[in-house]
Design an enzyme around this catalytic site. Sequence first.
Site, PDB file in Angstrom:
ATOM      1  N   HIS A  17       5.034  12.593   2.522  1.00  0.00           N
ATOM      2  CA  HIS A  17       4.947  12.038   4.260  1.00  0.00           C
ATOM      3  C   HIS A  17       5.642  12.479   4.772  1.00  0.00           C
ATOM      4  O   HIS A  17       4.816  12.979   5.710  1.00  0.00           O
ATOM      5  CB  HIS A  17       6.062  10.499   4.168  1.00  0.00           C
ATOM      6  CG  HIS A  17       5.410   9.758   3.030  1.00  0.00           C
ATOM      7  ND1 HIS A  17       6.786   8.848   2.445  1.00  0.00           N
ATOM      8  CD2 HIS A  17       4.579   8.397   2.979  1.00  0.00           C
ATOM      9  CE1 HIS A  17       6.196   8.098   1.710  1.00  0.00           C
ATOM     10  NE2 HIS A  17       4.624   7.604   2.581  1.00  0.00           N
ATOM     11  N   LYS A  41       5.866  -8.615   1.370  1.00  0.00           N
ATOM     12  CA  LYS A  41       6.633  -7.189   0.328  1.00  0.00           C
ATOM     13  C   LYS A  41       8.022  -6.981   0.143  1.00  0.00           C
ATOM     14  O   LYS A  41       8.818  -7.440   0.629  1.00  0.00           O
ATOM     15  CB  LYS A  41       6.227  -5.767   0.902  1.00  0.00           C
ATOM     16  CG  LYS A  41       5.053  -5.435   0.747  1.00  0.00           C
ATOM     17  CD  LYS A  41       4.166  -4.417   1.212  1.00  0.00           C
ATOM     18  CE  LYS A  41       2.659  -3.592   0.943  1.00  0.00           C
ATOM     19  NZ  LYS A  41       2.681  -2.443   1.514  1.00  0.00           N
ATOM     20  N   ARG A  90      -4.677  11.241   0.265  1.00  0.00           N
ATOM     21  CA  ARG A  90      -4.622  12.035  -1.134  1.00  0.00           C
ATOM     22  C   ARG A  90      -6.039  12.041  -2.123  1.00  0.00           C
ATOM     23  O   ARG A  90      -5.985  12.992  -2.462  1.00  0.00           O
ATOM     24  CB  ARG A  90      -3.383  11.651  -2.015  1.00  0.00           C
ATOM     25  CG  ARG A  90      -2.209  11.174  -1.254  1.00  0.00           C
ATOM     26  CD  ARG A  90      -1.326  10.565  -2.557  1.00  0.00           C
ATOM     27  NE  ARG A  90      -1.734   9.229  -1.580  1.00  0.00           N
ATOM     28  CZ  ARG A  90      -0.981   7.873  -2.565  1.00  0.00           C
ATOM     29  NH1 ARG A  90       0.318   8.412  -2.525  1.00  0.00           N
ATOM     30  NH2 ARG A  90      -1.365   6.661  -2.041  1.00  0.00           N
ATOM     31  N   SER A 128       5.775   6.669  -3.244  1.00  0.00           N
ATOM     32  CA  SER A 128       6.693   5.901  -3.485  1.00  0.00           C
ATOM     33  C   SER A 128       6.922   5.270  -4.256  1.00  0.00           C
ATOM     34  O   SER A 128       7.662   5.278  -4.977  1.00  0.00           O
ATOM     35  CB  SER A 128       6.637   5.385  -2.326  1.00  0.00           C
ATOM     36  OG  SER A 128       6.706   5.979  -0.466  1.00  0.00           O
TER      37      SER A 128
END
Length: 161
Positions: A17, A41, A90, A128
């Site tokens: 990040h 979440k 990514r 994460s």
Amino acid sequence: MRIAVCPGSFDPVTYGHLDIVSRGAKIFDKVIVAVLYNSKKSPLFSVEERLDLLRQVTAEMPNVEVDSFSGLLIDYMRTKQAKVLIKGLRAVSDFEYEMQMAAINRKLDEEIETFFMMTNNQYSYLSSSIVKEVARYNGRISDLVPPLVERALYDKLGRQA
């Protein structure tokens, strides 16, 4: 002033990040790291904890601001007068999802541009979720997150660093 928003959950913030944020800060006058508050979440860290960690790890970046939002990202961007989204990629799987999001954001506001940045190769595997999983099993995460994030993560999990 060219203002960009770098949105995400940042649960927790990783070196991946920070790579995207710092590179974005070299391009734009101001980068707002925006932590998404999503009631659906169950993050490990509260929004307030994530904001605090982000503020600490970006303290040396003078044109980076840390904030949170809920609701539509486009609405948040309008309140901040931002016209650019920064998204780190990514892998191809990231691109497929982010392309969808860029298209809907563009449909909602045609003035919004999405700026895709390829992650540094050394962070291409990093997320994460992976960091939390490795930390849960006492794996070494010192090269994945800043030291204060590592301490906070181990404290949250009740583990020794």
